[in-house]
Scaffold this motif. Structure first.
Motif, PDB file in Angstrom:
ATOM      1  N   ASP A 183       0.673  -1.141  -0.033  1.00 52.01           N
ATOM      2  CA  ASP A 183       0.065   0.163  -0.028  1.00 52.01           C
ATOM      3  C   ASP A 183       0.941   1.193   0.099  1.00 52.01           C
ATOM      4  OD1 ASP A 183      -2.282   1.335   0.207  1.00 52.01           O
ATOM      5  OD2 ASP A 183      -2.628   1.299   2.061  1.00 52.01           O
ATOM      6  N   ALA A 184       0.150   2.431  -0.207  1.00 53.26           N
ATOM      7  CA  ALA A 184       0.895   3.627  -0.186  1.00 53.26           C
ATOM      8  C   ALA A 184       0.114   4.795   0.035  1.00 53.26           C
ATOM      9  CB  ALA A 184       1.609   4.147  -1.558  1.00 53.26           C
ATOM     10  N   ALA A 185       0.369   5.761   0.537  1.00 58.66           N
ATOM     11  CA  ALA A 185      -0.353   7.142   0.655  1.00 58.66           C
ATOM     12  C   ALA A 185       0.671   8.273   0.719  1.00 58.66           C
ATOM     13  CB  ALA A 185      -0.993   7.238   2.099  1.00 58.66           C
ATOM     14  N   THR A 186       0.241   9.533   0.425  1.00 59.48           N
ATOM     15  CA  THR A 186       1.094  10.606   0.305  1.00 59.48           C
ATOM     16  C   THR A 186       0.099  11.836   1.517  1.00 59.48           C
ATOM     17  OG1 THR A 186       1.834  10.287  -1.814  1.00 59.48           O
ATOM     18  CG2 THR A 186       1.720  12.432  -1.115  1.00 59.48           C
ATOM     19  N   ILE A 187       0.923  12.176   2.235  1.00 58.32           N
ATOM     20  CA  ILE A 187       0.387  13.354   3.082  1.00 58.32           C
ATOM     21  C   ILE A 187       0.981  14.571   2.375  1.00 58.32           C
ATOM     22  CG2 ILE A 187       0.729  14.381   5.235  1.00 58.32           C
ATOM     23  CD1 ILE A 187      -0.288  11.515   5.545  1.00 58.32           C
ATOM     24  N   VAL A 188      -0.059  15.340   2.139  1.00 56.80           N
ATOM     25  CA  VAL A 188      -0.110  16.835   1.307  1.00 56.80           C
ATOM     26  C   VAL A 188      -0.102  17.688   2.476  1.00 56.80           C
ATOM     27  CG1 VAL A 188      -0.852  18.269  -0.386  1.00 56.80           C
ATOM     28  CG2 VAL A 188      -1.260  15.591  -0.369  1.00 56.80           C
ATOM     29  N   VAL A 189       1.051  18.606   2.645  1.00 59.76           N
ATOM     30  CA  VAL A 189       1.009  19.856   3.377  1.00 59.76           C
ATOM     31  C   VAL A 189       0.606  21.253   2.614  1.00 59.76           C
ATOM     32  CG1 VAL A 189       2.044  21.131   5.607  1.00 59.76           C
ATOM     33  CG2 VAL A 189       2.259  18.700   5.109  1.00 59.76           C
ATOM     34  N   SER A 190      -0.470  21.836   2.557  1.00 64.42           N
ATOM     35  CA  SER A 190      -0.652  23.008   1.839  1.00 64.42           C
ATOM     36  C   SER A 190      -0.228  24.064   2.312  1.00 64.42           C
ATOM     37  CB  SER A 190      -2.153  23.097   1.301  1.00 64.42           C
ATOM     38  OG  SER A 190      -2.531  21.833   0.712  1.00 64.42           O
ATOM     39  N   GLY A 191       0.412  25.141   1.372  1.00 61.49           N
ATOM     40  CA  GLY A 191       0.368  26.529   1.579  1.00 61.49           C
ATOM     41  C   GLY A 191       1.616  27.145   2.096  1.00 61.49           C
ATOM     42  N   ARG A 229      -5.625  18.376  -9.335  1.00 60.37           N
ATOM     43  CA  ARG A 229      -6.527  18.106  -8.125  1.00 60.37           C
ATOM     44  C   ARG A 229      -5.757  18.234  -6.910  1.00 60.37           C
ATOM     45  NH1 ARG A 229      -6.870  12.804  -8.407  1.00 60.37           N
ATOM     46  NH2 ARG A 229      -5.866  12.212 -10.379  1.00 60.37           N
ATOM     47  N   LEU A 230      -4.640  18.643  -6.810  1.00 59.67           N
ATOM     48  CA  LEU A 230      -3.989  18.833  -5.282  1.00 59.67           C
ATOM     49  C   LEU A 230      -4.739  20.005  -4.719  1.00 59.67           C
ATOM     50  CD1 LEU A 230      -0.302  18.274  -5.990  1.00 59.67           C
ATOM     51  CD2 LEU A 230      -1.877  16.927  -4.516  1.00 59.67           C
ATOM     52  N   PRO A 231      -4.902  19.996  -3.531  1.00 61.20           N
ATOM     53  CA  PRO A 231      -5.501  21.207  -2.678  1.00 61.20           C
ATOM     54  C   PRO A 231      -4.881  22.372  -3.021  1.00 61.20           C
ATOM     55  CG  PRO A 231      -5.171  19.439  -1.068  1.00 61.20           C
ATOM     56  CD  PRO A 231      -4.450  19.110  -2.379  1.00 61.20           C
ATOM     57  N   ASP A 232      -5.476  23.687  -2.937  1.00 61.72           N
ATOM     58  CA  ASP A 232      -4.995  24.920  -3.337  1.00 61.72           C
ATOM     59  C   ASP A 232      -3.702  25.429  -2.502  1.00 61.72           C
ATOM     60  OD1 ASP A 232      -6.938  25.266  -5.209  1.00 61.72           O
ATOM     61  OD2 ASP A 232      -8.414  26.631  -3.795  1.00 61.72           O
ATOM     62  N   GLY A 233      -3.019  26.242  -3.137  1.00 67.35           N
ATOM     63  CA  GLY A 233      -1.664  26.597  -2.348  1.00 67.35           C
ATOM     64  C   GLY A 233      -0.640  25.577  -3.024  1.00 67.35           C
ATOM     65  N   ALA A 234       0.821  25.945  -2.338  1.00 66.13           N
ATOM     66  CA  ALA A 234       1.863  25.243  -2.849  1.00 66.13           C
ATOM     67  C   ALA A 234       1.770  23.803  -1.986  1.00 66.13           C
ATOM     68  CB  ALA A 234       3.074  25.598  -2.246  1.00 66.13           C
ATOM     69  N   ALA A 235       2.153  22.755  -2.576  1.00 62.83           N
ATOM     70  CA  ALA A 235       2.002  21.129  -1.908  1.00 62.83           C
ATOM     71  C   ALA A 235       3.333  20.536  -1.543  1.00 62.83           C
ATOM     72  CB  ALA A 235       1.260  20.437  -2.861  1.00 62.83           C
ATOM     73  N   ALA A 263      -2.252  23.141   6.590  1.00 67.54           N
ATOM     74  CA  ALA A 263      -3.211  22.316   6.252  1.00 67.54           C
ATOM     75  C   ALA A 263      -2.931  20.722   5.727  1.00 67.54           C
ATOM     76  CB  ALA A 263      -4.407  23.130   5.482  1.00 67.54           C
ATOM     77  N   VAL A 264      -3.429  19.815   6.342  1.00 63.41           N
ATOM     78  CA  VAL A 264      -2.907  18.647   5.723  1.00 63.41           C
ATOM     79  C   VAL A 264      -4.129  17.766   5.205  1.00 63.41           C
ATOM     80  CG1 VAL A 264      -2.097  16.180   6.764  1.00 63.41           C
ATOM     81  CG2 VAL A 264      -1.064  18.341   7.768  1.00 63.41           C
ATOM     82  N   SER A 265      -3.969  17.027   4.157  1.00 61.46           N
ATOM     83  CA  SER A 265      -4.635  16.066   3.362  1.00 61.46           C
ATOM     84  C   SER A 265      -3.948  14.802   3.093  1.00 61.46           C
ATOM     85  CB  SER A 265      -5.387  16.856   2.375  1.00 61.46           C
ATOM     86  OG  SER A 265      -4.224  17.089   1.334  1.00 61.46           O
TER      87      SER A 265
END
Length: 396
Positions: A183-191, A229-235, A263-265
């Protein structure tokens, strides 16, 4: 007009090299023909295209031996049946370079082509166990083997990795493999800005969550991956891989730690695979232009400082991989080689390779990073040993 030689065996390649040496005619070595920097310049071409096929594959020992001209997709298809993979994620630069050709396993090792996992799993050369090759004297040489051993003296297999066909003609490679993660997942920290992202990635790497990918995509780049499709702001993106239960626990722990930065997704396995493939293959700059593109390797802590300094003097866009240690720089007009390399030196050193530019710029710009005097002297001595007649000219 260049003549293309396509030997069917090592022996045939040796005869071609001996004939070229006798005639004093340099040869340009070619793998799959995917990179524009390897121009023949009127020289005859020695191709590995007909040296193709998997020689041996032992899934239990996770090793494979293949002839150098074997297409990478053939290697991948064989590995997929046993859920195994190349640890270093070889990148495919055809989209960003606007080239064709077929990536080959020999070309991967000859250019040391390493993707996003390189900063934790090692480069292509670190997976290489053994090679067979023909040197500039027409001698067929075997170095290394099918198991990892401690050796003394010169490691020829590692030496040829990344030599770009300037030392010898690779005919066969043996390399180690890894299991495909469940399995794999990516943590995205925005802004985050570039400096904040560097701090966040450093924090993630200091944790016991086994991050296997760490990259930062500024706002100018963020919309060019994953279909926007990444959240707004730098990723700032952090990849986790492994058993499903383990990935879930580590993702929760990493998300909690990253919440103090922004912000985390979380991206699922499918989106993770696409995102990191596009980061690896420089998809943000596969724009169909010839705007100069640099591949810069520096210490992870100074990548954002390099970009900030360049932005004060010239137009530049950039994103970061390898926790900030790999910077893809796209210039708006000229390569600005002197400026790029001056700032790299001022920030502690590194390497800058001009991957793409107009034909005129490529012809007048030093494409590869100049070597330090001591390294250049050592490289010259090695070149004299393996290619005494100078048959294989320097190049990409």
């Amino acid at each position: 007009m260049s003549v293309i030689h396509d030997p069917l065996s090592e022996e045939a390649a040796a005869r071609i090299i001996l004939s070229a040496a006798a005639a004093g005619s340099p040869l340009q070595i070619r793998g799959g023909g995917t990179r524009t920097l390897a121009q023949a310049g009127g020289r005859d071409i020695l191709s590995s295209a007909n040296l193709s096929g998997i020689v041996a594959y032992n899934p239990a020992e996770m090793t494979m031996t293949a002839r150098s001209g074997t297409p990478l997709e053939e290697i991948a298809a064989a590995l997929e049946k046993h859920r195994q993979m190349l640890a270093f994620e070889p990148l495919d630069l055809r989209p960003v370079l606007g080239t064709g050709g077929i990536p080959t396993i020999g070309g991967v090792f000859a250019t040391n082509a390493s993707g996003a996992r390189r900063f934790v799993a090692g480069a292509a050369r670190d997976s290489l166990l053994g090679v067979r090759f023909v040197n500039g004297a027409g001698e067929i040489i075997k170095a290394g083997g099918r198991v990892m051993k401690n050796v003394t003296g010169l490691d020829l297999a590692k030496l040829l990795a990344g030599s770009r066909g300037t030392l010898a003609f690779l005919t066969e490679v043996t390399f180690r493999l890894l299991p495909v993660p469940e399995d794999a997942a990516t943590i995205v920290v925005s802004g985050l800005n570039d400096a904040e992202a560097a701090a966040a990635m450093a924090t993630a790497m200091s944790m016991t969550v086994e991050v296997s990918g760490a990259a930062h995509l500024p706002e100018s780049v963020r919309g060019r991956v994953l279909g926007g499709r990444l959240p707004d702001g730098a990723a700032t993106v952090l990849r986790l891989e492994g058993l499903a239960a383990s990935v879930a626990v580590r993702a929760e722990k990493l998300s909690a730690a990253m919440a103090s930065f922004g912000a985390v997704s979380v991206l699922d396995a499918g989106a993770t695979a696409q995102l990191w493939r596009e980061i690896r293959d420089v998809q943000p700059y596969a724009d169909g232009t010839a705007r100069p593109l640099w591949r810069v390797s520096v210490a992870p802590t100074v990548g954002h400082q390099l970009v900030a300094a360049l932005r004060l003097e010239t137009g530049v866009d950039a994103y970061y991989d390898w926790q900030g240690g790999l910077v893809w720089l796209r210039m708006e007009a000229n390569p600005e080689a002197e400026l790029v390399r001056r700032y790299i030196k001022a920030l502690g050193g590194g390497h800058a390779t001009l991957m793409r530019a107009s034909a005129a710029a490529m012809a007048t710009t030093p494409v590869l990073q100049p070597q330090a005097e001591a390294i250049a002297a050592l490289s010259t001595r090695i070149k004299e040993k393996l290619d005494p007649a100078g048959l294989f000219p320097a190049g990409w």
